[in-house]
Design a protein around this motif. Structure first.
Motif, PDB file in Angstrom:
ATOM      1  N   SER A 158       0.836  -1.216   0.000  1.00 28.07           N
ATOM      2  CA  SER A 158       0.000   0.000   0.000  1.00 28.07           C
ATOM      3  C   SER A 158       0.860   1.251   0.000  1.00 28.07           C
ATOM      4  N   VAL A 159       1.878   1.248   0.857  1.00 25.32           N
ATOM      5  CA  VAL A 159       2.722   2.438   1.005  1.00 25.32           C
ATOM      6  C   VAL A 159       3.459   2.734  -0.299  1.00 25.32           C
ATOM      7  N   VAL A 160       4.052   1.707  -0.900  1.00 28.08           N
ATOM      8  CA  VAL A 160       4.820   1.903  -2.138  1.00 28.08           C
ATOM      9  C   VAL A 160       3.898   2.349  -3.270  1.00 28.08           C
ATOM     10  N   CYS A 161       2.746   1.709  -3.327  1.00 30.09           N
ATOM     11  CA  CYS A 161       1.778   1.984  -4.383  1.00 30.09           C
ATOM     12  C   CYS A 161       1.296   3.429  -4.368  1.00 30.09           C
ATOM     13  N   ALA A 162       1.006   3.938  -3.181  1.00 30.45           N
ATOM     14  CA  ALA A 162       0.356   5.244  -3.077  1.00 30.45           C
ATOM     15  C   ALA A 162       1.318   6.392  -2.782  1.00 30.45           C
ATOM     16  N   ASN A 163       2.605   6.086  -2.621  1.00 27.93           N
ATOM     17  CA  ASN A 163       3.595   7.137  -2.344  1.00 27.93           C
ATOM     18  C   ASN A 163       4.815   6.926  -3.231  1.00 27.93           C
TER      19      ASN A 163
END
Lengths: 121, 181
Positions: B120-125
């Protein structure tokens, strides 16, 4: 892509240039999943990951997926804000994986907002 | 929250909000001592108030609501399982949130879906350099977003392909080190 000639390099430049224009294109759709503590506790991680899966599965390359904090609608979490190509914002609440699938199929792919899931517009 | 990974996600969101461009997530298991250590460190603007104020559930920097439950809930969960949480200045210059707790305490939350959280973190940031350090008794695996991203071709502009590769690396690391929940 292996570069073997100037022609290959030119093709790569054109391809990259096309993508750069997509990145800078204000008409690009953006989906922001709100991931404050309330959102995360309500399942925002699964919602964001479901959006990513749907975008990936459907080969959609015109959507930017982002996260942000709480917007004060804690009782409606998980919440996402979808900004369409014209800059109009749609806020979807009480999301589930099923609702995400429908939003991608109807709103992202066809441009038809899913009115039933909208909490503010 | 049901999982420690959800707290980690919350802490990373705090770091991003604090203007961090680099975030390090560490999960260390010291089996000889039966300890689990979870840390999130960033290079954001750091803590602007004393630790006891930051962990007060009625303190928030948000103007949209009157509560700030993230750190408070994490601290409560850690202390409930016999551990402790410390806020300090991170070696990166921002905030360091470090929690240590006994692995076998009955009230300790499970680690949960760490790979899914970091996905989630990599995907959205996409602009964030995310470093994940997994360590079990001296054996350590480090996964960085930039290193994973370098191995991808340029058709990954939406970040999902990089996030998928990052997810796989974390899963692989957790299996290699046999990290327990």
């Amino acid at each position: 892509m292996k570069l073997k000639s100037a022609k290959d390099l030119d093709a790569l430049r054109k391809e990259a240039s096309g993508r750069m224009s997509i990145r800078g294109d204000k008409k690009r759709m953006q989906i922001v999943v709100h991931m404050g503590t309330c959102g995360i506790a309500s399942g925002a991680r699964e919602i964001l990951n479901t959006f990513a899966r749907e975008i990936d599965t459907n080969g959609i390359d015109t959507v930017t997926l982002r996260q942000s904090g709480c917007i004060g609608l804690c009782d409606q979490e998980p919440v996402c804000t979808l900004q369409d190509g014209a800059g109009k914002e749609f806020r979807y609440g009480r999301l589930t994986a099923q609702k995400v699938g429908k939003i991608v199929r109807e709103h992202v792919l066809k441009g038809d907002p899913v009115i039933d899931y909208i909490i503010t517009q | 929250m049901r999982e420690l990974s959800l707290h980690i996600l919350d802490l990373v969101e705090n770091a991003v909000k604090a203007g961090a461009s680099v975030v390090t997530v560490s999960v260390f298991q010291i089996r000889g001592l039966g300890l689990l250590e979870v840390a999130v460190e960033d290079n954001g603007k750091g803590l602007e108030v004393p630790q006891d104020v930051a962990t007060d559930p009625f303190y928030t920097t948000s103007t949209l609501k009157k509560t700030g439950l993230g750190l408070s809930l994490f601290k409560g969960g850690v202390e409930r399982s016999g551990g402790s949480m410390v806020l300090s200045t991170s070696p990166l210059g921002g905030l360091s949130v470090r929690a240590t707790m006994p692995m076998t305490h009955v009230d300790r939350s499970p680690l949960g879906d760490l790979a899914g959280t970091l996905f989630s973190v990599v995907c959205a940031n996409p602009e964030l350099e995310l470093v994940c350090r997994l360590r079990v008794d001296g054996r350590e695996i480090e996964v960085t977003r930039s290193a994973v991203g370098k191995k991808r071709d340029m058709k990954t502009e939406n970040g999902i392909a990089v996030a998928k590769a990052y997810y796989e690396k974390i899963r692989e690391g957790m299996n290699t080190l046999d990290i327990t929940q």
